[in-house]
Design an enzyme around this catalytic site. Sequence first.
Site, PDB file in Angstrom:
ATOM      1  N   LYS A 149      15.005  12.107 -15.765  1.00 36.67           N
ATOM      2  CA  LYS A 149      14.531  11.200 -16.814  1.00 36.67           C
ATOM      3  C   LYS A 149      15.688  10.404 -17.398  1.00 36.67           C
ATOM      4  O   LYS A 149      15.580   9.191 -17.616  1.00 36.67           O
ATOM      5  CB  LYS A 149      13.833  12.006 -17.921  1.00 36.67           C
ATOM      6  CG  LYS A 149      12.452  12.509 -17.527  1.00 36.67           C
ATOM      7  CD  LYS A 149      11.919  13.512 -18.543  1.00 36.67           C
ATOM      8  CE  LYS A 149      10.594  14.102 -18.073  1.00 36.67           C
ATOM      9  NZ  LYS A 149      10.143  15.243 -18.883  1.00 36.67           N
ATOM     10  N   GLN A 161      11.030  18.697 -24.011  1.00 36.29           N
ATOM     11  CA  GLN A 161      10.694  19.205 -22.670  1.00 36.29           C
ATOM     12  C   GLN A 161       9.986  20.560 -22.768  1.00 36.29           C
ATOM     13  O   GLN A 161      10.470  21.492 -23.400  1.00 36.29           O
ATOM     14  CB  GLN A 161      11.977  19.339 -21.832  1.00 36.29           C
ATOM     15  CG  GLN A 161      11.738  19.799 -20.414  1.00 36.29           C
ATOM     16  CD  GLN A 161      10.963  18.790 -19.584  1.00 36.29           C
ATOM     17  OE1 GLN A 161      11.228  17.603 -19.612  1.00 36.29           O
ATOM     18  NE2 GLN A 161       9.989  19.272 -18.828  1.00 36.29           N
ATOM     19  N   ASP A 192       5.034  11.398 -24.921  1.00 36.03           N
ATOM     20  CA  ASP A 192       4.253  12.267 -24.038  1.00 36.03           C
ATOM     21  C   ASP A 192       2.756  12.055 -24.250  1.00 36.03           C
ATOM     22  O   ASP A 192       1.938  12.415 -23.402  1.00 36.03           O
ATOM     23  CB  ASP A 192       4.591  13.743 -24.296  1.00 36.03           C
ATOM     24  CG  ASP A 192       5.495  14.334 -23.228  1.00 36.03           C
ATOM     25  OD1 ASP A 192       5.529  13.775 -22.109  1.00 36.03           O
ATOM     26  OD2 ASP A 192       6.150  15.355 -23.502  1.00 36.03           O
TER      27      ASP A 192
END
Length: 292
Positions: A49, A93, A116
């Site tokens: 990422k 995460q 997200d």
Amino acid sequence: IDGKATAQQLRDNIAAAIDTLKQQHNLQPGLAVVLVGEDPASQVYVRNKGRKTLEVGMNSLEFKLPAETSEAELLTKIAELNGDPSVNGILVQLPLPDHINETAIIEAIAPEKDVDGFHAVNSGKLMNGEQGALVPCTPQGCVMLAKQHLGDNLSGKHAVVIGRSNIVGKPVSMLLLQESCTVTVCHSRTRNLAEICRQADIIVAAVGRPLMVKRDWVKPGATVIDVGINRIDAEDGKTRLVGDVDYHEAAEVAAGITPVPGGVGPMTIACLLRNTLVASCLQNGVELPDSV
């Protein structure tokens, strides 16, 4: 259906849009990723990422916290990032260590920075079809791949979604409804699952069971989007990655199918970058370029 190529095209479009933002508005979107602990898979994801974030011209911030970090300490870090105007997107995460409540952490992220798309506010906006929702990345990628194969108009198509998770199954169902598909959501208790799948113009398999969807589950000419990532034993004593769909069988009858790896996976990170761009535009009152 080539997820790598589609993701590359999306990243190219995002990079061009960021160049425009910098030139016209002096804006550089920033993505903050928080990793707690040393889960090997999570470390790989975070590293990927970070690299892709920099490649498109965004500012990448990584915060690696020890596994013993308390929930209170993590909440403090999130509050700090919520208040930082240079941070447009925040991603914590998952999975988190067992002593930290994932729901509490997700809900602590400011909804406008929740790239997200897991916050209840964004879930609610998606459910209501409201503008300005940050949509979960994998479902967003699934719909883009379906459109890449079938064209932008999915209206009237019957989509069968296998899986009802908050991360993929439910949000991809909402997105397909917004595209005017007829959507059937199936799960572990569904009766006659194979029979229902055979009626589908589009199958989205997101159930986490390796090679479950066989050739005779797929209607000839259907489009198959395989979200599953499962590691199984290979003949040489090693392991290999497979999806929820038996690719070689299903490919004999499907008109289009995503491979694993190389299908939905690359789209997830590309859509994360898109969400960060969308968030930056919304936060600064700037119109999102049409190209993304």
